[in-house]
Design an enzyme around this catalytic site. Structure first.
Site, PDB file in Angstrom:
ATOM      1  N   GLU A   1       1.348  -0.876  -0.543  1.00  7.17           N
ATOM      2  CA  GLU A   1      -0.044   0.515  -0.312  1.00  7.17           C
ATOM      3  C   GLU A   1       1.268   1.024  -0.060  1.00  7.17           C
ATOM      4  O   GLU A   1       1.665   1.483   1.101  1.00  7.17           O
ATOM      5  CB  GLU A   1      -0.591   0.339   1.440  1.00  7.17           C
TER       6      GLU A   1
ATOM      7  N   CYS B   1       3.519   9.007   1.239  1.00  5.89           N
ATOM      8  CA  CYS B   1       3.748   7.296   1.868  1.00  5.89           C
ATOM      9  C   CYS B   1       4.334   6.131   1.429  1.00  5.89           C
ATOM     10  O   CYS B   1       3.124   5.500   0.098  1.00  5.89           O
ATOM     11  CB  CYS B   1       3.074   6.885   2.581  1.00  5.89           C
TER      12      CYS B   1
ATOM     13  N   CYS C   1       6.648  -7.031   7.139  1.00  5.52           N
ATOM     14  CA  CYS C   1       6.847  -6.058   7.637  1.00  5.52           C
ATOM     15  C   CYS C   1       7.805  -7.442   9.025  1.00  5.52           C
ATOM     16  O   CYS C   1       7.109  -8.186   9.173  1.00  5.52           O
ATOM     17  CB  CYS C   1       6.673  -4.964   9.096  1.00  5.52           C
TER      18      CYS C   1
ATOM     19  N   CYS D   1       5.787  -4.574  15.945  1.00  3.85           N
ATOM     20  CA  CYS D   1       5.590  -3.368  16.328  1.00  3.85           C
ATOM     21  C   CYS D   1       4.444  -3.540  16.456  1.00  3.85           C
ATOM     22  O   CYS D   1       3.435  -3.696  15.852  1.00  3.85           O
ATOM     23  CB  CYS D   1       6.160  -1.772  15.709  1.00  3.85           C
TER      24      CYS D   1
ATOM     25  N   CYS E   1       0.999  -1.618  15.170  1.00  4.88           N
ATOM     26  CA  CYS E   1       0.941  -1.211  14.048  1.00  4.88           C
ATOM     27  C   CYS E   1       0.297  -2.205  13.320  1.00  4.88           C
ATOM     28  O   CYS E   1       1.067  -3.822  14.088  1.00  4.88           O
ATOM     29  CB  CYS E   1       2.358  -0.392  13.691  1.00  4.88           C
TER      30      CYS E   1
ATOM     31  N   GLU F   1      10.398  -1.862   6.828  1.00  6.65           N
ATOM     32  CA  GLU F   1      11.719  -1.077   6.925  1.00  6.65           C
ATOM     33  C   GLU F   1      12.427  -0.746   6.373  1.00  6.65           C
ATOM     34  O   GLU F   1      13.467  -2.051   5.338  1.00  6.65           O
ATOM     35  CB  GLU F   1      12.755  -2.245   8.155  1.00  6.65           C
TER      36      GLU F   1
ATOM     37  N   SER G   1      11.737   5.989  14.613  1.00  7.57           N
ATOM     38  CA  SER G   1       9.897   5.516  15.853  1.00  7.57           C
ATOM     39  C   SER G   1      10.430   5.028  17.007  1.00  7.57           C
ATOM     40  O   SER G   1      10.947   3.933  16.896  1.00  7.57           O
ATOM     41  CB  SER G   1       9.626   4.521  14.748  1.00  7.57           C
ATOM     42  N   LEU G   2      10.403   6.199  17.716  1.00  7.67           N
ATOM     43  CA  LEU G   2      10.816   5.995  19.232  1.00  7.67           C
ATOM     44  C   LEU G   2       9.626   5.453  19.708  1.00  7.67           C
ATOM     45  O   LEU G   2      10.429   3.809  20.231  1.00  7.67           O
ATOM     46  CB  LEU G   2      11.219   7.138  19.713  1.00  7.67           C
TER      47      LEU G   2
ATOM     48  N   CYS H   1      -0.843   6.523  10.230  1.00  8.08           N
ATOM     49  CA  CYS H   1       0.289   5.837  10.585  1.00  8.08           C
ATOM     50  C   CYS H   1      -0.145   4.518  11.260  1.00  8.08           C
ATOM     51  O   CYS H   1      -0.901   4.489  11.518  1.00  8.08           O
ATOM     52  CB  CYS H   1       0.992   7.193  11.348  1.00  8.08           C
TER      53      CYS H   1
END
Length: 397
Positions: free
Chosen positions: A130, A145, A152, A156, A159, A210, A263-264, A383
């Site tokens: 996407e 984006c 992935c 996370c 996500c 990533e 991405s913290l 997001c």
């Protein structure tokens, strides 16, 4: 799964090139398919300038032909060799026999109430990813984006993309092709009179995957995007988002120099280990060290720290103060991202009161801390909401 393949003890930030190559080689199991069609023609989009020149030299053509074709493909956006008016017809025919100017197929397009547009792109092997176009509300421009992988490997916890196992990496043609296909959709290629507006003025590598676990393909694609005689997008208008693949952050800064977003999402290792599992491999101290080393970071080019606000998890005033201490001395801004729910998620968005208090503490410490306005939520384009049904093809013994 790749999570198991990458499950090694933490690596320090002094890795040599051989060790970095070893990390990248592990993702070769998930390499994109060869850019060759069933009829033997080669995909010309995604070739570097050097590779294009070599391919044309093999046909007996001189180097200036590569420059001409590059301009037609990336500056003018043509998809047919017959439209290249500066190329003689016999050569047009030869090129059409050897190459194809492709785009990923938009198998679905959705437009949200706020005009955010989400593309489901299908690639030649049937895998899908996407891409999202986010128009600017105040100016005649926007951002695309882009995804770097199908699925992935990072998982996370907050996500939606992380719930889809990694199927494979995307190749350069598939990465740059997302941007070009979005331009097709909006008719952004130059018109004869030259009045076409630049609607897609920025790229954010914040889609599926990533980027630094697919670095070689991403780097090739971004060099094509940044080429001044083609797409011509400045590195200042490209932002690469990483969850913290520390060894590759240095290389990305040295070779590409694009803007960096990290991405913290947590300020201590215990919590980040839980919600961003990559932290077990590259803890916060190593990640922040890589941010301090990132070349070109300055007040004009600040590192962006992305922080998804999860109610009762990471949104306390104490954590806001800890965040300020953590990034002290780094030219940075903090994007506070309200959690965007997705089917099956267990987290809740922070309250507006918590968001405002957190932002005020960070702002008073001297860092910009905008609260991101969610875009495209009604079509799962915000997001952390991207996901497809693609799966890795099973290997038959």
């Amino acid at each position: 799964m790749l999570n198991d393949i990458l499950g090694e003890p933490p690596l320090d930030n002094t890795l040599n090139d051989a060790e970095r190559v070893r990390i990248l080689a592990k993702t070769a199991l998930f390499a994109p398919p060869p850019a060759v069609l069933a009829d033997g023609r080669r995909e010309i989009v995604g070739l570097s300038r050097e590779a294009l020149a070599e391919a044309l030299a093999a046909l007996g053509e001189k180097p200036f032909r590569a420059k001409q074709i590059w301009h037609w493909i990336y500056n003018q956006g043509v998809t047919d060799f017959g439209a290249m008016s500066s190329i003689a017809r016999p050569l047009q025919a030869r090129l059409a026999e050897q190459f194809v100017i492709g785009r990923p197929e938009a198998s679905a397009v959705q437009t949200s109430a706020d005009n955010t547009r989400k593309f489901l792109f299908r690639f030649r092997d049937g895998q899908e990813a996407e891409t999202v176009y986010i128009p600017d509300r105040k100016e005649d421009r926007g951002a695309v984006c882009i995804s770097s992988q199908v699925g992935c490997t990072l998982s996370c916890r907050f996500c939606h993309t992380g719930t889809q196992p990694l199927a494979r990496n995307l190749g350069p043609a598939e990465i740059v092709g997302q941007f070009m296909a979005a331009r097709d959709s909006y008719g952004e290629w130059p018109s004869p009179a030259g009045e076409t507006p630049r609607l897609l003025s920025t790229i954010v590598l914040m889609g599926m995957g990533e980027p630094l676990y697919n670095y070689e393909n991403v780097a090739t694609a971004m060099r094509i995007v940044m080429d001044g005689e083609g797409l011509g997008l400045s590195r200042r208008r490209i932002t690469l988002s990483t969850s913290g693949v520390v060894p590759m952050m240095d290389r990305c800064g040295a070779e590409l120099g694009v803007n960096l977003a990290v991405s913290l999402h947590a300020v201590d290792d215990a919590l980040r280990d839980e919600i961003v599992p990559l932290n077990r491999k590259y803890p916060i101290a190593e990640l922040i060290g890589a941010c301090r080393r990132y070349p070109g970071s300055s007040n004009a080019r600040r590192i962006t720290f992305e922080y998804v606000m999860l109610r009762g998890v990471n949104d306390s005033e104490a954590e806001a103060r800890a965040l300020v201490r953590l990034i002290a001395g780094i030219p940075a801004k903090v994007n506070l991202i309200p959690f965007n729910p997705w089917p099956g998620s267990t987290y809740l968005p922070s309250t507006r009161q918590r968001l405002d208090r957190f932002a005020r503490i960070v702002t008073e410490a001297g860092f910009a801390a905008p609260i991101r306005t969610p875009r495209g939520q009604d079509i799962l384009a915000a997001c952390g909401q991207l996901r497809t049904e693609s799966r890795r093809a099973r290997t038959v013994a």
